[in-house]
Design a protein around this motif. Structure first.
Motif, PDB file in Angstrom:
ATOM      1  N   ASP A   1       0.839  -1.201   0.000  1.00  0.00           N
ATOM      2  CA  ASP A   1       0.000   0.000   0.000  1.00  0.00           C
ATOM      3  C   ASP A   1       0.875   1.252   0.000  1.00  0.00           C
ATOM      4  OD1 ASP A   1      -1.766   2.004   0.372  1.00  0.00           O
ATOM      5  OD2 ASP A   1      -2.480   1.353   2.338  1.00  0.00           O
TER       6      ASP A   1
ATOM      7  N   ALA B   1      -6.636   2.879  -0.204  1.00  0.00           N
ATOM      8  CA  ALA B   1      -5.281   2.353  -0.420  1.00  0.00           C
ATOM      9  C   ALA B   1      -4.970   2.367  -1.911  1.00  0.00           C
ATOM     10  CB  ALA B   1      -5.185   0.925   0.109  1.00  0.00           C
TER      11      ALA B   1
ATOM     12  N   ASN C   1      -2.610   0.268  -4.038  1.00  0.00           N
ATOM     13  CA  ASN C   1      -1.772  -0.914  -3.852  1.00  0.00           C
ATOM     14  C   ASN C   1      -0.953  -1.262  -5.081  1.00  0.00           C
ATOM     15  OD1 ASN C   1      -2.867  -1.473  -1.268  1.00  0.00           O
ATOM     16  ND2 ASN C   1      -4.625  -2.490  -2.217  1.00  0.00           N
TER      17      ASN C   1
END
Lengths: 165, 442
Positions: free
Chosen positions: B5, B236, B238
């Motif tokens: 993340d 997030a 990622n």
């Protein structure tokens, strides 16, 4: 509920899961680069007359044998065209209605593109022909690699479903 | 599966949250876009001497397929200049978030026109007229101007990025292959989102996505607006393993299958036209409106709408027969469309290596003389070499095709119950890979 773990630092990967990659990668490199014997043909003198006209060479596909001594006669039927053979550094330029001639020894095997080297119109960058010298080993290597790829896919999925990760 | 993340890094988070870095990049791309249009309209008619042709079809098109998509998913969409003017009007300001007072009717895009069908149609048009568009700077400029005006006009009528979502062929291309890309935007904690009444992320999203419901990266343009407005820092960004959106539990639509097949057909036909030794085919594709062009168009459409879909339907039907579940053919066509994603992505990469590596020599000369007027702004060499295919690029193309076949076979196996069920899809992928192998190195 938190989603799947989203760590800033990744957890160590279980490399055992990917252990099959090493032998497969080795095999792939072997398939790609192992030297293979070429069928022998006595070298010949060849005279190839190639006509260049708007965005095409005629013939566009030519097959010869390694070691042949090739003389190209390039004839332009409309505007100025050029002939540049990949990997050989062999170039010709023909004025309209004129013939340009040059000779080279086909000492590298494989499939090579020849291209027009003089801007001749909108499709000039795509005026391409194909010279095959001996068998096209890269194509056959590609087929073998394809079979290897399928077998690698089978192995990789089997390893996952076995839970060996 | 493990994710990295990026928002856990304070620096990365600061970069993503601020609208300025993205705005600056988009301002640069918008300036480049407008300059490209001007160069196309005013510059040399010789394509290889015109910035518009070389930068759009060699530099940008190559960067999209070799860098943006495989390493960033829809990252190009996050800096694409095309929706900018319309978005400024919709938002009532340059750095305003969505939802502010702006101009526009804000109508919803008609349901019947949703999905990627029109994007696939747009890609078919690129294929049909590509030989002319790729070689004529003026036509390239007119197409870019048309796209800019169309995106602007649509943003005044419809809400959000309707052009990007439903019309842009490059959006369709990027979205399809972003599923295989290593970047995703997701929520961190679903409970936080469920308890959040205002749903500011959905309101702010120009793509009309609700991050909590995001399961695929196909429709997320990575604009980061949700991340900027989320009050709980619950978004997030990622880095993830490639191909994370492809698997037995992911949901796919039948229009994705159609889009994937159109992309495959386009790669096949572009390879034949631009890299093949068939001069008559090139002339036929170029001379739009001539009898030869109609023959070419017919053959292209038969390939894209008949032969390839026919083979794919056949493979899916066989896979269905070998399975134990009685899924409908329509459902299976959508489910197995995942196989087309890595196959198509790697085929396009292989094509690009073949196409662009040879032509990259044209880039420097148009940087120093963008309009083909004989300038030498940077004192660089002005003439481009002929360019040639090297043995390295040939091997690289074979390697990319091999990776594509491995990856698509692996996806086919993962989403099937048995090897037998996956076999027809693997056969389809193999056949297509062999055709491309023959076109690229045969």
């Amino acid at each position: 509920m938190p989603m799947e773990s989203l760590p800033y630092k990744t957890t160590p990967t279980n490399w055992k899961r990917w252990a099959w990659v090493i032998p497969y990668a080795g095999l792939a490199l072997l398939i790609l680069f192992i030297p293979l014997p070429l069928p022998f043909h006595a070298p010949q003198d060849r005279l190839l007359r190639i006509e260049a006209s708007s965005f095409q060479f005629t013939p566009g596909e030519i097959q010869i044998n390694p070691g042949d001594r090739v003389t190209i006669e390039l004839v332009s039927t409309d505007v100025v065209h050029g002939f540049s053979l990949d990997a050989y550094g062999f170039e010709l330029k023909a004025d309209p209605g004129q013939t340009a001639t040059g000779t080279f020894i086909a000492d590298q095997a494989g499939v090579f593109r020849f291209r027009c080297s003089v801007a001749c119109g909108n499709l000039h960058p795509f005026m391409i022909g194909k010279l095959q010298i001996g068998p096209n080993l890269l194509f056959f290597r590609g087929i073998a690699l394809g079979l290897l790829a399928i077998s690698a896919a089978l192995i990789s999925v089997r390893n996952v479903s076995r839970g060996t990760t | 599966m493990t994710r990295l993340d990026l928002t856990r890094s304070p620096r990365a988070l600061a970069l993503l949250r601020s609208r300025w870095p993205q705005f600056l990049l988009r301002a640069i791309t918008l300036a480049g876009f407008i300059f490209t249009i001007l160069a196309g309209l005013m510059g040399s008619v010789v394509g290889s001497h015109n910035f518009a042709i070389i930068f759009v079809w060699i530099a940008w098109w190559t960067a999209l397929k070799l860098a943006f998509i495989p390493f960033g998913g829809r990252s190009w969409c996050s800096i694409c200049p095309i929706p900018m003017p319309g978005e400024w009007l919709q938002n009532g300001g340059i750095l305003q978030p969505r939802g502010s007072m702006g101009i526009g009717l804000g109508k919803r895009w008609p349901k019947v026109l949703r999905g990627t069908w029109i994007q696939a149609g747009g890609f078919l048009l690129i294929g049909l007229f590509g030989a002319l568009t790729l070689t004529s700077a003026k036509i390239t400029a007119i197409v870019l101007l048309f796209i800019l005006v169309l995106a602007l006009a649509l943003s005044l009528v419809f809400e959000r990025r309707s052009f990007c979502n439903y019309l842009c062929p490059i959006g369709g291309f990027s979205g399809l292959y972003a599923q295989a890309g290593p970047v995703e935007l997701r929520v961190k904690d679903t409970d936080i989102c469920a308890a959040h009444i205002e749903k500011t992320c959905y309101t702010a999203c120009p793509w009309g996505q609700y991050p909590l419901a995001l399961k695929s990266s196909a429709n997320c343009g990575l604009c980061m607006e949700c991340l900027r407005v989320c009050p709980s820092e619950n978004i997030a960004v990622n880095l993830r393993p490639w191909g994370s959106d492809l698997g037995p539990k992911t949901k796919h639509r039948i229009d994705e299958a159609f889009l994937g097949l159109v992309m495959l057909a386009s790669a096949l036909v572009d390879s034949a036209i631009f890299l093949g030794p068939w001069g008559q085919l090139k002339s036929a594709a170029y001379n739009i409106g001539s009898p030869d062009w109609f023959l070419f168009a017919g053959a292209f459409l038969i390939t894209a709408l008949g032969i390839l879909p026919g083979l794919y339907v056949g493979a899916t039907w066989a896979a269905n027969r070998f399975g134990s579940t009685n899924a409908s053919l329509r459902k299976s066509l959508a489910h197995y469309s995942q196989v087309l994603v890595p196959l198509g992505l790697m085929v396009w990469i292989a094509f690009t290596i073949s196409f662009a590596f040879v032509k990259f020599g044209y880039v420097l000369p148009v940087v120093t003389d963008p309009l083909g007027w004989g300038w030498n702004l940077l004192g660089l060499t002005k003439s481009a070499g002929v360019g040639e295919t090297t043995s390295f690029s040939l091997v690289l193309q074979v390697a990319m095709l091999t990776v594509g076949l491995f990856w698509s076979s692996r996806v086919a196996l993962r989403i099937s119950e048995t090897i037998r069920q996956a076999a027809p899809l693997i056969a389809f992928s193999s056949l297509f890979t062999m055709a491309m192998l023959w076109l690229l190195v045969g």
